[in-house]
Design an enzyme around this catalytic site. Structure first.
Site, PDB file in Angstrom:
ATOM      1  N   SER A 711       0.883  -0.798   0.175  1.00 31.89           N
ATOM      2  CA  SER A 711      -0.146   0.048   0.415  1.00 31.89           C
ATOM      3  C   SER A 711       0.594   1.380   0.211  1.00 31.89           C
ATOM      4  O   SER A 711       0.453   2.689  -0.066  1.00 31.89           O
ATOM      5  CB  SER A 711      -0.859  -0.140   1.069  1.00 31.89           C
ATOM      6  OG  SER A 711      -0.407  -0.390   2.541  1.00 31.89           O
ATOM      7  N   LYS A 754      -7.090   2.987   8.707  1.00 36.90           N
ATOM      8  CA  LYS A 754      -5.935   4.739   8.080  1.00 36.90           C
ATOM      9  C   LYS A 754      -6.318   6.034   7.631  1.00 36.90           C
ATOM     10  O   LYS A 754      -5.415   6.692   8.218  1.00 36.90           O
ATOM     11  CB  LYS A 754      -6.265   4.196   6.620  1.00 36.90           C
ATOM     12  CG  LYS A 754      -4.574   2.496   6.704  1.00 36.90           C
ATOM     13  CD  LYS A 754      -4.372   2.085   4.948  1.00 36.90           C
ATOM     14  CE  LYS A 754      -3.241   1.250   5.081  1.00 36.90           C
ATOM     15  NZ  LYS A 754      -3.376   0.414   3.297  1.00 36.90           N
TER      16      LYS A 754
END
Length: 823
Positions: A711, A754
């Site tokens: 990511s 996140k």
């Protein structure tokens, strides 16, 4: 004939002493004289419960009935002649005339004795047989008209003599084989001259049913009586021979086991005297408990078989306690014993909302389960798996579900379990065998449909003792767990009515086959707003109660709770926050205990005085003025976090250096980003020769923390582009996403964690893959109202959104003279 003791044929105990003058053995002449005596027309009748009196035979009788005692005493004062008749039914205490047999014996009372225990014993001798005609009196005892029982004359032929000789011989064998019959009995048999008296004597003393003896008394032919006696003696002889054979096979010297057995029998007797439980009482108690169980016929048959095995065991044997514990476990298990489910869905919703703030997706799933169960009344319980970071309330949610359903609650911690037997149990053949923790937990719950929390299912280990996660496959499969087999229990147990709830921090360590059997529900971290509400409604009141404070003793304003969250905790859950609030409450409790003045409304100064200086610096998460530094979003086991990707250039030969304890996947992302940038240098206004003349160093701070995953791809490409173009990254911007060599941006996981981390770090804009839009839609609008999202599919879009148009004020000198490279 001489005077002698009278012996009971079976007990070998003398009935009277030598001073008693009568002759138990009759000669032929005595018998003829007795038969010629006249039978009285009426006789007082003495009913006998378990004895048949034969002519010529002397027997002792203990008289207990009031009527019988009165009869004996009056007769003893008179002519001492009575009629003795046996009862048809021995259970009747006070028989009537009709309840007596029709044939009896005239008896002469020889002696009346008062025994030391208060009983009356009478010694009588049979004379002649008679038949009852009619009753003439029933009070105070029965009197009846009787008639002499005529016996048919018989011819003493050769066959009859042989029969009598066989009877004598067989009687002698029985006396020899039976240890309870005295040897004097054989002498008595040899001295009996009369065939009729021999038959009567043996009939009276042989081991036969009372009905058979009465039948012999009622036979009018001596040869028939002799034939019947012969048959009964044959049966008794065969039984004695068989018993002696068995005893000879099992007879051994007294060893330790026998000694222990006898000592145990003595101990049992002592326990019974003291009111303790003996083995027999334990056996009966198990039988009584088994009658109340609602188990299937298969289980009932298995239990009866095992109970019979216990009954055959010596209580002193080591296996006795093992078998007893096994049977008690079967009885303790709640076979088909259910608690009643509460189908008030509104009440269930209120309980779930009261106990846990947020977690809307989980609550909705529980309400759906209740709704289906309410309509169908019969449903295989689903296997729910709550996945999320620590401290978000996964385990405590199980208690709330149990309360909402009205079910029992049981929890089993799976962390660190490495032995398969912990799940399936041990076989009974092993020393110290136990049932598995599944069965033990159900026994503890006391119901067949509890809410069963399998805590930390991702922490199950594997070693040489087996794979516990494989043993859980049957437990957590709704198609199989209706017949779960525990090695200790040895019979199938139905787990299909249990609501299993598993909890995990990560799905990566769960066996794929096990993961496939569960319905995954993600429990994400809390926003700052949620944490403030949780602290106000749950954590602060709980800590006040735990530390003995009243509601008025301490107050925390939302702004102070937010300060504690931002400056002293970095987590997705609220476990750390609860500890900090506990520290604040203890600080106030100390003031109260020491009787010092304090302000119940805590201030910022009070927070720092008790908790110390802030641990985390909020400015650390804000933007940076240096080119080549980009804020990325990461997922960790404790929730979401932000990280920085730093890149710098130095004169060299185009070498790429990666530092920061990066994993292989993350290193590959950096290589892909640099390769894409070299291939598309012209699009970003970069001189392609720079890649051969400058070394590139990419670093991710917090070098002691391992980092991996795809990511960070977009973040690394943005950092490299910023370094080569010297264009800085926009303030309060963060990003996440995987990249490909073609410049595509791919979706990643952990979006909610996140996003929450970005919000805590004061991020304002976030760049995501367009495919991650669905994850944002699942987050409450109120949580993300201050955030701006940019959804992209190409890397060029990321660079366009992330970098400013202007270069930094003092750009790096990229025109350094480098010696030409010789190819």
């Amino acid at each position: 004939m001489s005077k002698q003791d009278i012996f009971d044929f079976h007990t070998a105990m003398p009935i009277i002493n030598e001073d008693t003058e009568f002759f138990p053995l009759m000669s032929q002449q005595d018998e003829e004289e007795m038969n010629n005596e006249e039978t009285p027309e009426t006789l007082a009748i003495l009913p006998l419960r378990n004895t048949v009196l034969f002519p010529g035979v002397v027997i002792p009788i203990t008289v207990g009935r009031d009527k019988s005692i009165k009869l004996i005493k009056e007769a003893y004062k008179g002519n001492k002649i009575i009629g003795v008749v046996s009862q048809k039914d021995v259970s009747i205490e006070d028989p009537t005339f009709e309840q007596l047999n029709t044939v009896g014996t005239v008896a002469n009372i020889i002696k009346l004795l008062q025994m030391p225990d208060g009983n009356t014993t009478v010694i009588i001798q049979g004379k002649q047989r008679f038949s009852l005609i009619e009753e003439v009196q029933n009070e105070p005892y029965i009197k009846a008209v009787v008639k002499k029982f005529e016996e048919q004359k018989h011819k003493a032929d050769k066959e009859f003599k042989t029969l009598i000789a066989s009877i004598r011989e067989m009687s002698a064998q029985i006396i020899q084989l039976s240890p309870n019959i005295p040897s004097e009995a054989s002498i008595a048999l040899k001295n009996i001259e009369s065939n009729s008296f021999l038959i009567n004597f043996i009939s009276s003393n042989m081991n036969a049913e009372m009905a058979d003896k009465q039948k012999i008394l009622e036979m009018d032919k001596l040869q028939e009586r002799a034939q019947k006696v012969m048959e009964l003696l044959m049966v008794e002889l065969q039984m004695l021979e068989l018993r002696n054979q068995i005893q000879s096979k099992v007879r051994t010297d007294l060893d330790k086991q026998q000694r222990d057995y006898f000592l145990n029998q003595q101990l049992k007797t002592i326990q019974e005297e003291l009111g303790g439980n003996s083995a027999d009482l334990e056996f009966d108690a198990l039988q009584e408990r088994a009658k109340k169980k609602k188990w299937t016929q298969t289980v009932a048959d298995h239990f009866d078989k095992e109970l019979d095995k216990l009954g055959r065991m010596n209580p002193a044997a080591p296996d006795y306690s093992v078998q007893l514990n096994y049977l008690e476990l079967l009885l303790d298990l709640p076979w088909s014993e259910f608690t009643k489910d509460n189908f008030d869905l509104k009440r269930a919703q209120r309980i779930l909302d009261k106990d846990h703030f947020g977690l809307e997706k989980v609550k909705q799933r529980i309400i759906e389960y209740l709704a289906v169960l309410k309509l169908k009344r019969n449903m295989k319980a689903p296997i729910l798996c709550l996945v999320g970071p620590p401290g978000v309330g996964k385990t405590s949610l199980g208690k709330s579900i149990a309360k909402a359903l009205g079910r029992k609650y049981v929890r089993m911690a799976l962390g660190g379990i490495r032995d398969e037997a912990e799940i399936r149990g041990h076989r009974k053949t092993y020393i110290g065998a136990m049932p598995g923790r599944i069965i033990s937990s159900i026994k503890k719950a006391g119901a067949d449909n509890p809410v069963f929390v399998l805590d930390e299912i991702d922490k199950v280990g594997t070693d040489h003792r087996g794979d516990p996660s494989s043993a859980l496959l049957e437990v957590l499969d709704p198609e199989q767990n209706n017949a779960f087999y525990d090695h200790y229990v040895e019979v199938d147990y139905d787990l299909s009515n249990i609501l299993f709830i598993a909890t995990a921090n990560s799905l990566s360590t769960i066996q794929p086959a096990l993961l496939d059997r569960m319905e995954i529900i993600e429990v994400n971290g809390y926003t700052i707003e949620e944490k403030i509400e949780i602290a106000k409604k749950y954590l602060l009141p709980k800590q006040k109660e735990n530390h003995g404070l009243q509601a008025k003793d301490i107050a925390l304003k939302p702004a102070l709770i937010e300060k504690v969250i931002e400056d002293y905790t970095r987590e997705s859950g609220v476990r750390g926050l609860e500890k900090k609030i506990g520290s604040l409450v203890r600080g106030v409790a100390t003031k109260i205990a020491m009787e010092e003045a304090y302000d119940a409304n805590l201030s910022n100064e009070d927070i720092e005085r008790i908790l110390g200086a802030p641990i985390y610096d909020k400015d650390l998460y804000e933007g940076n003025e240096v080119a080549g530094v980009v804020t990325g979003l990461a997922w960790t086991s404790v929730g979401g976090d932000i990280l920085f990707i730093e890149s710098s250039l130095s004169p060299g030969k185009g070498k790429l250096t990666l530092t920061g304890n990066l994993g292989d996947v993350m290193k590959e992302s950096a290589v892909i980003a640099l390769a894409y940038l070299r291939a598309h240098a012209a699009e970003f206004d970069i001189d392609y020769t720079l890649f051969d003349n400058w070394d590139v160093h990419v670093h991710v701070p917090a070098g002691a923390t391992p980092k991996d995953g795809p990511s960070a791809g977009v973040t690394m490409l943005t950092a490299l582009t910023s370094a080569f173009t010297q264009r800085k990254v926009k303030q309060h911007l963060a990003m996440t996403g995987e990249i490909t060599l073609r410049g595509k941006v791919l979706p990643v996981g952990g979006i909610k964690e996140k996003i929450l981390a970005a919000k805590r770090a004061n991020i304002k804009e976030i760049i995501l893959c367009k495919s991650n839009r669905k994850d944002i839609l699942e987050i409450k609008e109120s949580y993300i109202k201050d955030l701006k999202f940019h959804y992209v599919t190409e890397m060029s879009e990321v660079i366009e959104l992330a970098l400013t148009k202007n270069k930094v004020k003092k750009p790096l000198d990229l025109s350094v003279k480098i010696a030409p490279i010789v190819n």
